[in-house]
Design a protein around this motif. Structure first.
Motif, PDB file in Angstrom:
ATOM      1  N   VAL A   1       3.265   9.743   3.179  1.00 30.01           N
ATOM      2  CA  VAL A   1       2.848   9.572   2.235  1.00 30.01           C
ATOM      3  C   VAL A   1       1.494  10.382   2.048  1.00 30.01           C
ATOM      4  O   VAL A   1       1.240  11.003   1.002  1.00 30.01           O
ATOM      5  CB  VAL A   1       2.383   8.109   1.870  1.00 30.01           C
ATOM      6  CG1 VAL A   1       2.111   7.963   0.259  1.00 30.01           C
ATOM      7  CG2 VAL A   1       3.925   7.298   2.130  1.00 30.01           C
ATOM      8  N   TYR A   2       0.664  10.241   3.200  1.00 29.65           N
ATOM      9  CA  TYR A   2      -0.594  10.769   3.081  1.00 29.65           C
ATOM     10  C   TYR A   2      -0.283  12.523   3.269  1.00 29.65           C
ATOM     11  O   TYR A   2      -1.185  13.319   2.449  1.00 29.65           O
ATOM     12  CB  TYR A   2      -1.332  10.587   4.400  1.00 29.65           C
ATOM     13  CG  TYR A   2      -2.771  11.043   4.434  1.00 29.65           C
ATOM     14  CD1 TYR A   2      -3.681  10.513   3.550  1.00 29.65           C
ATOM     15  CD2 TYR A   2      -3.210  12.141   5.283  1.00 29.65           C
ATOM     16  CE1 TYR A   2      -4.960  11.045   3.554  1.00 29.65           C
ATOM     17  CE2 TYR A   2      -4.643  12.411   5.444  1.00 29.65           C
ATOM     18  CZ  TYR A   2      -5.462  11.977   4.529  1.00 29.65           C
ATOM     19  OH  TYR A   2      -6.619  12.321   4.340  1.00 29.65           O
TER      20      TYR A   2
ATOM     21  N   ALA B   1       0.871  -1.169  -0.021  1.00 25.22           N
ATOM     22  CA  ALA B   1       0.173   0.113  -0.121  1.00 25.22           C
ATOM     23  C   ALA B   1       0.872   1.231  -0.080  1.00 25.22           C
ATOM     24  O   ALA B   1       0.433   2.275  -0.900  1.00 25.22           O
ATOM     25  CB  ALA B   1      -1.123  -0.045   1.182  1.00 25.22           C
ATOM     26  N   VAL B   2       1.941   1.311   0.775  1.00 24.81           N
ATOM     27  CA  VAL B   2       2.871   2.448   0.944  1.00 24.81           C
ATOM     28  C   VAL B   2       3.351   2.598  -0.512  1.00 24.81           C
ATOM     29  O   VAL B   2       3.544   3.755  -1.217  1.00 24.81           O
ATOM     30  CB  VAL B   2       3.948   2.293   1.851  1.00 24.81           C
ATOM     31  CG1 VAL B   2       4.938   3.349   1.623  1.00 24.81           C
ATOM     32  CG2 VAL B   2       3.339   2.261   3.164  1.00 24.81           C
ATOM     33  N   ILE B   3       4.076   1.636  -1.227  1.00 30.38           N
ATOM     34  CA  ILE B   3       4.749   1.772  -2.686  1.00 30.38           C
ATOM     35  C   ILE B   3       3.927   2.212  -3.510  1.00 30.38           C
ATOM     36  O   ILE B   3       4.147   3.416  -4.331  1.00 30.38           O
ATOM     37  CB  ILE B   3       5.127   0.392  -2.821  1.00 30.38           C
ATOM     38  CG1 ILE B   3       6.211   0.221  -1.791  1.00 30.38           C
ATOM     39  CG2 ILE B   3       5.855   0.602  -4.283  1.00 30.38           C
ATOM     40  CD1 ILE B   3       7.634   0.881  -1.817  1.00 30.38           C
ATOM     41  N   LYS B   4       2.417   1.608  -3.649  1.00 31.72           N
ATOM     42  CA  LYS B   4       1.546   1.997  -4.666  1.00 31.72           C
ATOM     43  C   LYS B   4       1.055   3.489  -4.466  1.00 31.72           C
ATOM     44  O   LYS B   4       0.899   4.299  -5.381  1.00 31.72           O
ATOM     45  CB  LYS B   4       0.159   1.023  -4.620  1.00 31.72           C
ATOM     46  CG  LYS B   4      -0.826   1.309  -5.744  1.00 31.72           C
ATOM     47  CD  LYS B   4      -1.882   0.311  -5.635  1.00 31.72           C
ATOM     48  CE  LYS B   4      -2.801   0.699  -6.863  1.00 31.72           C
ATOM     49  NZ  LYS B   4      -3.923  -0.436  -6.973  1.00 31.72           N
ATOM     50  N   ALA B   5       0.822   4.033  -3.012  1.00 25.64           N
ATOM     51  CA  ALA B   5       0.504   5.194  -2.831  1.00 25.64           C
ATOM     52  C   ALA B   5       1.603   6.421  -3.467  1.00 25.64           C
ATOM     53  O   ALA B   5       1.225   7.332  -3.828  1.00 25.64           O
ATOM     54  CB  ALA B   5       0.126   5.530  -1.337  1.00 25.64           C
TER      55      ALA B   5
ATOM     56  N   GLU C   1      -6.116   6.321   3.153  1.00 24.68           N
ATOM     57  CA  GLU C   1      -7.383   6.288   4.099  1.00 24.68           C
ATOM     58  C   GLU C   1      -7.893   4.832   4.320  1.00 24.68           C
ATOM     59  O   GLU C   1      -8.384   4.423   5.519  1.00 24.68           O
ATOM     60  CB  GLU C   1      -8.207   7.379   3.596  1.00 24.68           C
ATOM     61  CG  GLU C   1      -8.012   8.757   3.614  1.00 24.68           C
ATOM     62  CD  GLU C   1      -9.031   9.679   2.913  1.00 24.68           C
ATOM     63  OE1 GLU C   1      -9.815   9.430   2.434  1.00 24.68           O
ATOM     64  OE2 GLU C   1      -8.481  10.783   3.062  1.00 24.68           O
ATOM     65  N   LEU C   2      -8.094   4.155   3.120  1.00 24.39           N
ATOM     66  CA  LEU C   2      -8.728   2.910   3.371  1.00 24.39           C
ATOM     67  C   LEU C   2      -7.566   1.933   3.961  1.00 24.39           C
ATOM     68  O   LEU C   2      -8.061   0.802   4.946  1.00 24.39           O
ATOM     69  CB  LEU C   2      -8.844   2.111   1.792  1.00 24.39           C
ATOM     70  CG  LEU C   2      -9.095   0.800   1.604  1.00 24.39           C
ATOM     71  CD1 LEU C   2     -10.600   0.557   2.561  1.00 24.39           C
ATOM     72  CD2 LEU C   2      -9.494   0.375   0.373  1.00 24.39           C
TER      73      LEU C   2
ATOM     74  N   LYS D   1      -6.325   9.937  -5.650  1.00 23.28           N
ATOM     75  CA  LYS D   1      -6.168   8.537  -5.578  1.00 23.28           C
ATOM     76  C   LYS D   1      -5.152   7.975  -4.411  1.00 23.28           C
ATOM     77  O   LYS D   1      -5.817   6.934  -3.347  1.00 23.28           O
ATOM     78  CB  LYS D   1      -5.768   8.063  -6.991  1.00 23.28           C
ATOM     79  CG  LYS D   1      -7.033   8.138  -7.962  1.00 23.28           C
ATOM     80  CD  LYS D   1      -6.450   7.111  -9.180  1.00 23.28           C
ATOM     81  CE  LYS D   1      -7.674   6.998 -10.066  1.00 23.28           C
ATOM     82  NZ  LYS D   1      -7.272   6.102 -11.420  1.00 23.28           N
ATOM     83  N   ALA D   2      -4.206   8.466  -4.532  1.00 22.20           N
ATOM     84  CA  ALA D   2      -3.310   8.101  -3.266  1.00 22.20           C
ATOM     85  C   ALA D   2      -3.905   8.354  -1.987  1.00 22.20           C
ATOM     86  O   ALA D   2      -3.620   7.509  -1.143  1.00 22.20           O
ATOM     87  CB  ALA D   2      -2.136   9.007  -3.575  1.00 22.20           C
TER      88      ALA D   2
END
Length: 450
Positions: free
Chosen positions: A300-301, A265-269, A286-287, A280-281
């Motif tokens: 990342v957020y 999830a971290v890499i994709k974000a 959040e999900l 989208k990130a």
């Protein structure tokens, strides 16, 4: 009851037939070579029946006499076979009981009685292993490979021997052959998968796992989790090789397979942020936070929300933490952001409930930083650092098999070698997770001594 009724019915028919023949006796005249025979039809019918019965009995007796030698041979062979199987059974019991002498005796007896080596090879190998004669056991296992009926047993024995002496290259070779022989064996599929992951053959391991899920050897949920870990490991491998596009692709596939897989999830974000897809990130983080909060999500957020100064970071963190407000990670994240924004009351508001019941190492260290930054009180800061040394350990990637705790996720545990065994949780004992956490108390202590 039915038998009695059937017997009475047959008897009634015979009586009726006898009475009918008595009422209509008829006559039969037989001339043969000057001899004349006058008799009734009923008497002739009885004579023919008696002669037929005598011929049948004589024929049956003759057949039995002719087959007597073969029956004697079969009987002796069957008796010998039963004694051989009895010896084989006793040999297995001796192996289970750890009695090598009795096992060897029973093996020799079974071999002599049965004369069928495939039946006794496994027992011979096990008897040899009881005496620590691995060479002889290996010869027996190797001999079993020539017979299709015992090939799998031989492969399993040789594979166990190779694993015992840590010859992983030979073990992998044997596991691959065993998998070709029995692709639907749960033990073979699991053993081959473990060896492939230990050897770093991620693509072959992924193919083996796919087949295992297809054959229902691995559950769907467990299979998806492992496939996600394999995809992410291939992502790390691609990144090491400088193939960033493939790394992002594999990480995205891993996240799609398991949305709760934190590293993916971290890499994709991050890839979405780099592509300018901020909304989208942010939604992805959040999900993921609702599934399992993790400190790596926070930075990342911030980037996804465009939070550049401390106040913006605090506002973004507060929104993210609100998705799971009762989780300790949410309180830690907001408190750390409040400290950076110099919002002392907000930091204390989130930290105080945590440290009231003991708190974690990070909570106590943040309290030490708060006391030092807000009041310039080094004594209070040292008190919180002392409490940190006895506080609950911070969450880490903990191996579910051996309890090994590390700061960064990896596909294999460096201690026990198990694949995909790490989970994000608090370890059973305090472990140093990262250099920055180790440097924090030292820096605060130095400032307190000035």
């Amino acid at each position: 009851m039915l038998r009695a009724l059937r017997f009475l019915a047959i008897l009634a028919v015979l009586v009726w037939l006898a009475l009918w023949l008595a009422d209509q006796p008829g006559s039969v005249i037989l001339n043969w070579r000057g001899y004349r025979l006058d008799t009734s039809f009923a008497l002739m019918l009885v004579a023919v029946a008696v002669i037929a019965i005598i011929v049948a009995l004589v024929y049956r007796l003759w057949i039995n006499i002719l087959g007597l030698p073969s029956r004697i041979i079969r009987s002796r062979r069957e008796k010998r076979r039963r004694r051989g199987y009895l010896a084989l059974t006793r040999g297995m019991v001796a192996v289970a009981a750890g009695d090598p002498d009795d096992a060897s005796r029973q093996v020799k007896r079974a071999e002599g009685l049965l004369g069928e080596p495939p039946l006794t090879m496994l027992l011979s190998a096990q008897a040899a292993q009881l005496t620590d004669d691995e060479t002889a056991a290996g010869k027996h296992f190797s001999a079993m490979l020539d017979n299709p009926e015992t090939e799998f047993l031989g492969l399993r024995g040789l594979l166990n021997q190779a694993m015992k002496r840590d010859d992983w290259r030979e073990a992998l070779k044997l596991a691959r052959r065993a998998y070709r022989v029995r692709p639907k064996s749960r033990w073979v599929a699991s053993t081959l998968f473990d060896m492939l992951t230990r050897a770093g053959h991620w693509a072959e391991a992924e193919a083996t796992l796919t087949e295992s899920v297809k054959h229902h050897l691995v559950g769907q949920a467990d299979g998806h989790g492992r496939q996600a870990a394999l995809k992410f490991q291939r992502s790390l491998e691609a990144r090491e090789q400088g193939n960033d596009a493939e790394a992002v692709k594999c990480a995205s596939q891993a996240h799609d397979m398991d949305p709760g897989f934190i590293p993916a999830a971290v890499i994709k974000a991050r890839s979405l942020v780099d592509s300018g897809k901020m909304r989208k990130a942010a939604s992805l983080i959040e999900l993921a936070w609702q599934l399992q909060p993790h400190p790596d999500f926070v930075h990342v957020y911030w980037a996804a929300k465009g939070a550049n100064d401390a106040a913006q970071k605090f506002k973004a963190t507060q929104h993210l933490a609100g998705l799971k407000p009762d989780h300790p990670e949410s309180c830690i994240a907001v408190a750390a952001a409040a400290l950076e924004a110099r919002m002392w009351d907000k930091a204390r508001e989130y930290l105080q409930p945590m440290v009231a019941s003991g708190g974690s190492v990070r909570a106590c260290r943040l309290m030490a930083e708060l006391e030092e930054s807000e009041h310039g009180d080094p004594a209070r800061g040292r008190e919180w650092l002392m409490r940190a040394s006895h506080a609950d350990p911070n969450p880490a990637w903990v191996c579910n098999h051996c309890g090994n705790a590390v700061a960064e996720w990896s596909a294999l545990c460096g201690k026990c070698g198990n694949f995909d065994s790490f989970a994000w949780r608090a370890p059973a004992h305090i472990v140093s997770l990262a250099s920055e956490e180790a440097e924090m108390p030292a820096a605060l202590t130095a400032r307190a001594n000035e």
